[in-house]
Design a protein around this motif. Sequence first.
Motif, PDB file in Angstrom:
ATOM      1  N   GLY A 261     -40.679  16.719 -79.574  1.00 28.26           N
ATOM      2  CA  GLY A 261     -41.297  16.638 -80.892  1.00 28.26           C
ATOM      3  C   GLY A 261     -40.342  16.229 -81.995  1.00 28.26           C
ATOM      4  N   LEU A 262     -39.049  16.054 -81.690  1.00 32.88           N
ATOM      5  CA  LEU A 262     -38.074  15.672 -82.711  1.00 32.88           C
ATOM      6  C   LEU A 262     -38.207  14.190 -83.045  1.00 32.88           C
ATOM      7  CD1 LEU A 262     -34.813  17.572 -81.693  1.00 32.88           C
ATOM      8  CD2 LEU A 262     -36.409  18.111 -83.536  1.00 32.88           C
ATOM      9  N   ILE A 263     -38.121  13.896 -84.324  1.00 29.74           N
ATOM     10  CA  ILE A 263     -38.164  12.524 -84.821  1.00 29.74           C
ATOM     11  C   ILE A 263     -36.785  12.193 -85.387  1.00 29.74           C
ATOM     12  CG2 ILE A 263     -39.233  10.946 -86.468  1.00 29.74           C
ATOM     13  CD1 ILE A 263     -41.696  12.779 -86.431  1.00 29.74           C
ATOM     14  N   LYS A 264     -36.182  11.130 -84.880  1.00 28.86           N
ATOM     15  CA  LYS A 264     -34.876  10.692 -85.366  1.00 28.86           C
ATOM     16  C   LYS A 264     -34.932   9.197 -85.620  1.00 28.86           C
ATOM     17  CE  LYS A 264     -32.353  14.214 -82.729  1.00 28.86           C
ATOM     18  NZ  LYS A 264     -31.277  14.475 -81.739  1.00 28.86           N
ATOM     19  N   GLY A 265     -34.056   8.726 -86.493  1.00 28.64           N
ATOM     20  CA  GLY A 265     -34.046   7.298 -86.747  1.00 28.64           C
ATOM     21  C   GLY A 265     -33.199   6.901 -87.936  1.00 28.64           C
ATOM     22  N   GLU A 266     -33.482   5.718 -88.476  1.00 27.42           N
ATOM     23  CA  GLU A 266     -32.734   5.143 -89.581  1.00 27.42           C
ATOM     24  C   GLU A 266     -33.688   4.669 -90.674  1.00 27.42           C
ATOM     25  OE1 GLU A 266     -30.451   1.963 -87.934  1.00 27.42           O
ATOM     26  OE2 GLU A 266     -29.274   3.260 -86.594  1.00 27.42           O
ATOM     27  N   TYR A 267     -33.239   4.799 -91.917  1.00 28.04           N
ATOM     28  CA  TYR A 267     -34.028   4.358 -93.072  1.00 28.04           C
ATOM     29  C   TYR A 267     -33.190   3.408 -93.913  1.00 28.04           C
ATOM     30  CZ  TYR A 267     -37.739   4.759 -96.593  1.00 28.04           C
ATOM     31  OH  TYR A 267     -38.786   4.511 -97.432  1.00 28.04           O
ATOM     32  N   ARG A 268     -33.727   2.221 -94.172  1.00 29.34           N
ATOM     33  CA  ARG A 268     -33.091   1.239 -95.057  1.00 29.34           C
ATOM     34  C   ARG A 268     -34.046   0.996 -96.227  1.00 29.34           C
ATOM     35  NH1 ARG A 268     -31.585   0.394 -90.016  1.00 29.34           N
ATOM     36  NH2 ARG A 268     -29.365  -0.025 -89.631  1.00 29.34           N
ATOM     37  N   THR A 269     -33.708   1.558 -97.356  1.00 25.64           N
ATOM     38  CA  THR A 269     -34.592   1.453 -98.510  1.00 25.64           C
ATOM     39  C   THR A 269     -34.374   0.132 -99.235  1.00 25.64           C
ATOM     40  OG1 THR A 269     -35.281   2.472-100.587  1.00 25.64           O
ATOM     41  CG2 THR A 269     -32.957   2.676-100.008  1.00 25.64           C
ATOM     42  N   ALA A 270     -35.462  -0.433 -99.740  1.00 22.30           N
ATOM     43  CA  ALA A 270     -35.391  -1.667-100.511  1.00 22.30           C
ATOM     44  C   ALA A 270     -35.315  -1.411-102.007  1.00 22.30           C
ATOM     45  CB  ALA A 270     -36.608  -2.538-100.205  1.00 22.30           C
ATOM     46  N   VAL A 271     -35.407  -0.143-102.409  1.00 19.28           N
ATOM     47  CA  VAL A 271     -35.402   0.188-103.831  1.00 19.28           C
ATOM     48  C   VAL A 271     -34.510   1.405-104.072  1.00 19.28           C
ATOM     49  CG1 VAL A 271     -37.689  -0.748-104.279  1.00 19.28           C
ATOM     50  CG2 VAL A 271     -37.460   1.636-103.537  1.00 19.28           C
ATOM     51  N   GLU A 272     -34.021   1.537-105.296  1.00 21.12           N
ATOM     52  CA  GLU A 272     -33.278   2.717-105.734  1.00 21.12           C
ATOM     53  C   GLU A 272     -33.422   2.824-107.247  1.00 21.12           C
ATOM     54  OE1 GLU A 272     -29.043   0.260-105.424  1.00 21.12           O
ATOM     55  OE2 GLU A 272     -29.248   2.209-104.455  1.00 21.12           O
ATOM     56  N   ARG A 273     -33.454   4.031-107.750  1.00 23.39           N
ATOM     57  CA  ARG A 273     -33.684   4.246-109.183  1.00 23.39           C
ATOM     58  C   ARG A 273     -32.513   3.752-110.016  1.00 23.39           C
ATOM     59  NH1 ARG A 273     -33.880   9.019-111.178  1.00 23.39           N
ATOM     60  NH2 ARG A 273     -35.383   8.549-112.814  1.00 23.39           N
ATOM     61  N   GLU A 275     -28.257   2.042-109.638  1.00 19.46           N
ATOM     62  CA  GLU A 275     -27.304   1.393-108.759  1.00 19.46           C
ATOM     63  C   GLU A 275     -26.489   2.424-107.980  1.00 19.46           C
ATOM     64  OE1 GLU A 275     -24.766  -1.429-106.988  1.00 19.46           O
ATOM     65  OE2 GLU A 275     -26.649  -1.705-108.064  1.00 19.46           O
ATOM     66  N   GLY A 276     -26.556   2.350-106.654  1.00 16.33           N
ATOM     67  CA  GLY A 276     -25.735   3.211-105.809  1.00 16.33           C
ATOM     68  C   GLY A 276     -26.370   4.501-105.360  1.00 16.33           C
ATOM     69  N   THR A 277     -27.559   4.852-105.864  1.00 12.04           N
ATOM     70  CA  THR A 277     -28.146   6.147-105.497  1.00 12.04           C
ATOM     71  C   THR A 277     -28.575   6.206-104.033  1.00 12.04           C
ATOM     72  OG1 THR A 277     -30.279   5.369-106.360  1.00 12.04           O
ATOM     73  CG2 THR A 277     -28.926   6.718-107.819  1.00 12.04           C
ATOM     74  N   ALA A 278     -28.758   5.044-103.403  1.00 16.24           N
ATOM     75  CA  ALA A 278     -29.124   5.029-101.982  1.00 16.24           C
ATOM     76  C   ALA A 278     -27.902   5.106-101.072  1.00 16.24           C
ATOM     77  CB  ALA A 278     -29.919   3.766-101.660  1.00 16.24           C
ATOM     78  N   GLY A 279     -26.704   5.067-101.651  1.00 17.69           N
ATOM     79  CA  GLY A 279     -25.495   5.114-100.840  1.00 17.69           C
ATOM     80  C   GLY A 279     -25.022   3.725-100.455  1.00 17.69           C
ATOM     81  N   ASN A 280     -24.058   3.679 -99.525  1.00 20.69           N
ATOM     82  CA  ASN A 280     -23.438   2.413 -99.146  1.00 20.69           C
ATOM     83  C   ASN A 280     -23.920   1.866 -97.814  1.00 20.69           C
ATOM     84  OD1 ASN A 280     -21.769   2.476-101.459  1.00 20.69           O
ATOM     85  ND2 ASN A 280     -20.373   3.894-100.435  1.00 20.69           N
ATOM     86  N   THR A 281     -24.812   2.586 -97.144  1.00 23.67           N
ATOM     87  CA  THR A 281     -25.336   2.115 -95.867  1.00 23.67           C
ATOM     88  C   THR A 281     -26.708   2.745 -95.643  1.00 23.67           C
ATOM     89  OG1 THR A 281     -24.863   1.872 -93.495  1.00 23.67           O
ATOM     90  CG2 THR A 281     -24.208   3.950 -94.549  1.00 23.67           C
ATOM     91  N   HIS A 282     -27.279   2.562 -94.458  1.00 22.15           N
ATOM     92  CA  HIS A 282     -28.584   3.156 -94.176  1.00 22.15           C
ATOM     93  C   HIS A 282     -28.455   4.679 -94.087  1.00 22.15           C
ATOM     94  CE1 HIS A 282     -26.760   2.793 -90.127  1.00 22.15           C
ATOM     95  NE2 HIS A 282     -27.459   3.882 -89.874  1.00 22.15           N
ATOM     96  N   SER A 283     -29.573   5.364 -94.152  1.00 15.12           N
ATOM     97  CA  SER A 283     -29.589   6.825 -94.100  1.00 15.12           C
ATOM     98  C   SER A 283     -30.285   7.305 -92.836  1.00 15.12           C
ATOM     99  CB  SER A 283     -30.308   7.395 -95.333  1.00 15.12           C
ATOM    100  OG  SER A 283     -29.604   7.052 -96.516  1.00 15.12           O
ATOM    101  N   ARG A 284     -29.936   8.511 -92.437  1.00 15.17           N
ATOM    102  CA  ARG A 284     -30.471   9.067 -91.202  1.00 15.17           C
ATOM    103  C   ARG A 284     -31.822   9.737 -91.435  1.00 15.17           C
ATOM    104  NH1 ARG A 284     -27.446  13.773 -87.782  1.00 15.17           N
ATOM    105  NH2 ARG A 284     -27.907  14.912 -89.690  1.00 15.17           N
ATOM    106  N   ILE A 285     -32.709   9.620 -90.448  1.00 14.07           N
ATOM    107  CA  ILE A 285     -34.020  10.266 -90.472  1.00 14.07           C
ATOM    108  C   ILE A 285     -34.004  11.431 -89.482  1.00 14.07           C
ATOM    109  CG2 ILE A 285     -36.445   9.996 -89.795  1.00 14.07           C
ATOM    110  CD1 ILE A 285     -36.301   7.132 -90.827  1.00 14.07           C
ATOM    111  N   TYR A 286     -34.571  12.553 -89.915  1.00 14.58           N
ATOM    112  CA  TYR A 286     -34.663  13.715 -89.025  1.00 14.58           C
ATOM    113  C   TYR A 286     -35.952  14.460 -89.351  1.00 14.58           C
ATOM    114  CZ  TYR A 286     -32.891  17.497 -86.055  1.00 14.58           C
ATOM    115  OH  TYR A 286     -32.708  18.405 -85.037  1.00 14.58           O
ATOM    116  N   GLY A 287     -36.788  14.693 -88.323  1.00 12.87           N
ATOM    117  CA  GLY A 287     -38.064  15.352 -88.578  1.00 12.87           C
ATOM    118  C   GLY A 287     -38.703  15.898 -87.319  1.00 12.87           C
ATOM    119  N   ILE A 288     -40.013  16.197 -87.420  1.00  7.38           N
ATOM    120  CA  ILE A 288     -40.714  16.860 -86.321  1.00  7.38           C
ATOM    121  C   ILE A 288     -42.192  16.472 -86.350  1.00  7.38           C
ATOM    122  CG2 ILE A 288     -41.222  18.930 -87.679  1.00  7.38           C
ATOM    123  CD1 ILE A 288     -40.784  20.585 -85.139  1.00  7.38           C
TER     124      ILE A 288
END
Length: 422
Positions: A261-273, A275-288
């Motif tokens: 039931g674990l959900i894992k993955g990667e998120y690449r956002t196309a928007v940010e409020r 400059e720089g709030t999304a970080g310098n690379t993709h972010s990790r996904i973790y869920g259920i």
Amino acid sequence: MLVCWPDDFIKQLILIFNLYILLPFHNKCHGYGKQIENCGSLQGTWYNQLGSQLILVHLSDGTLEGEYRTSVEVEIGDAGTSHSIVVGSAPYLAGASFGFSVVWNGGQSTTVWTGQCVVCLGGHEKLLTTWLLHSMSSNCHEKWKANRIGRDIFTRYQQKPGPRKDLDTHIPEQPLNYSFSIEGNSKSFVKVKNSKGEQRWPPFTERRNFDLLKNARKRKKNTERREHRKKEPPKPPPCQLAGTWYNELGSEIILNYDKSGLIKGEYRTAVEREEGTAGNTHSRIYGIGNYNEPNTTFGFHVVWRRGASVTGFVGQCFSTCGLDALDKMETLEVNWILWQGIDKCQDHWRSTLYGINTFTKYEQAAGPRQKENTHVPNRAGEDIEEEVPASDSSHSIHDRHLAIISTRTLLFSATSILLICL
């Protein structure tokens, strides 16, 4: 005329000014130190204002696991028959943002919490959170009524009674002052007088009819459902949650879904409020979610820039959504809450943003892509604002008060010189 003040008076004046300068800084340092000490780990047992119990295990890989025993439910049985599993993302630093998810009753609904550990008045650490509950919809057109939003404040001390692990109670207490007939009509139990004229509730054997009648009503409903299913069209095919999805803004998510039931993955956002709030690379996904029932609800979290903010997504996978009968496709219909880091408990009101996304298997707009080795929003031509590194963000309060001390010291020195020279 030159006036000379007594030496003792000047010494006392200097001492008073020193206390005036250092006392506010001492109080802030004390609070800052407690935040680092008490919010360094979320490990342990927490209780919210409704009486629910949250048990968290803060793992070394940056994830949260645990158990949730809710003290409330919209209807009897919504919370399931036992406690629910907690899966989440832990804060990177003391006081950073975090999030966790709970799937209720086999995926019939899911709640995501996003929040932050903050030391409030009295020196008690609190988990200030916002939650988003999504209930399962029969089709895409029913999703408008599927969501509820609210906030919880968790403390390490009990605020109200509720189900507890050590008492072997795991679900909300079912009301004993109501009985249900098989036909669905309900009536309240009424207090009766005993031989001494004292009012009391009906005997236990009469209250026990609550469970018997409820079970009979449930059996009747199940029979009606079976009869109704014979007339219903076939169920839609299972929706495949795993894979690559794109939303209307151009963001990309890559999901992996295992049998636990674990959900894992990667998120690449196309928007940010900003400059720089999304970080310098993709972010990790973790869920259920519920792997065995892929069309039920799920929840996952994305932590941005090492905990500066976190987004909780909750929704449902539909396999037959589309604009018309000839355009059936898989979609993820999700709602999200974004928690922005705050400095004090009073700022809870402005911590959360809310929105809606629809993800599809085809690209709806341009954005960063794993296959193109692009991981952050297109920032070409944007004004770049200087930002404090995430690793130093926890010291922002300390730095501000050092600046206040410097200003007060200069004022104190100037004042002292004028007093001595008068």
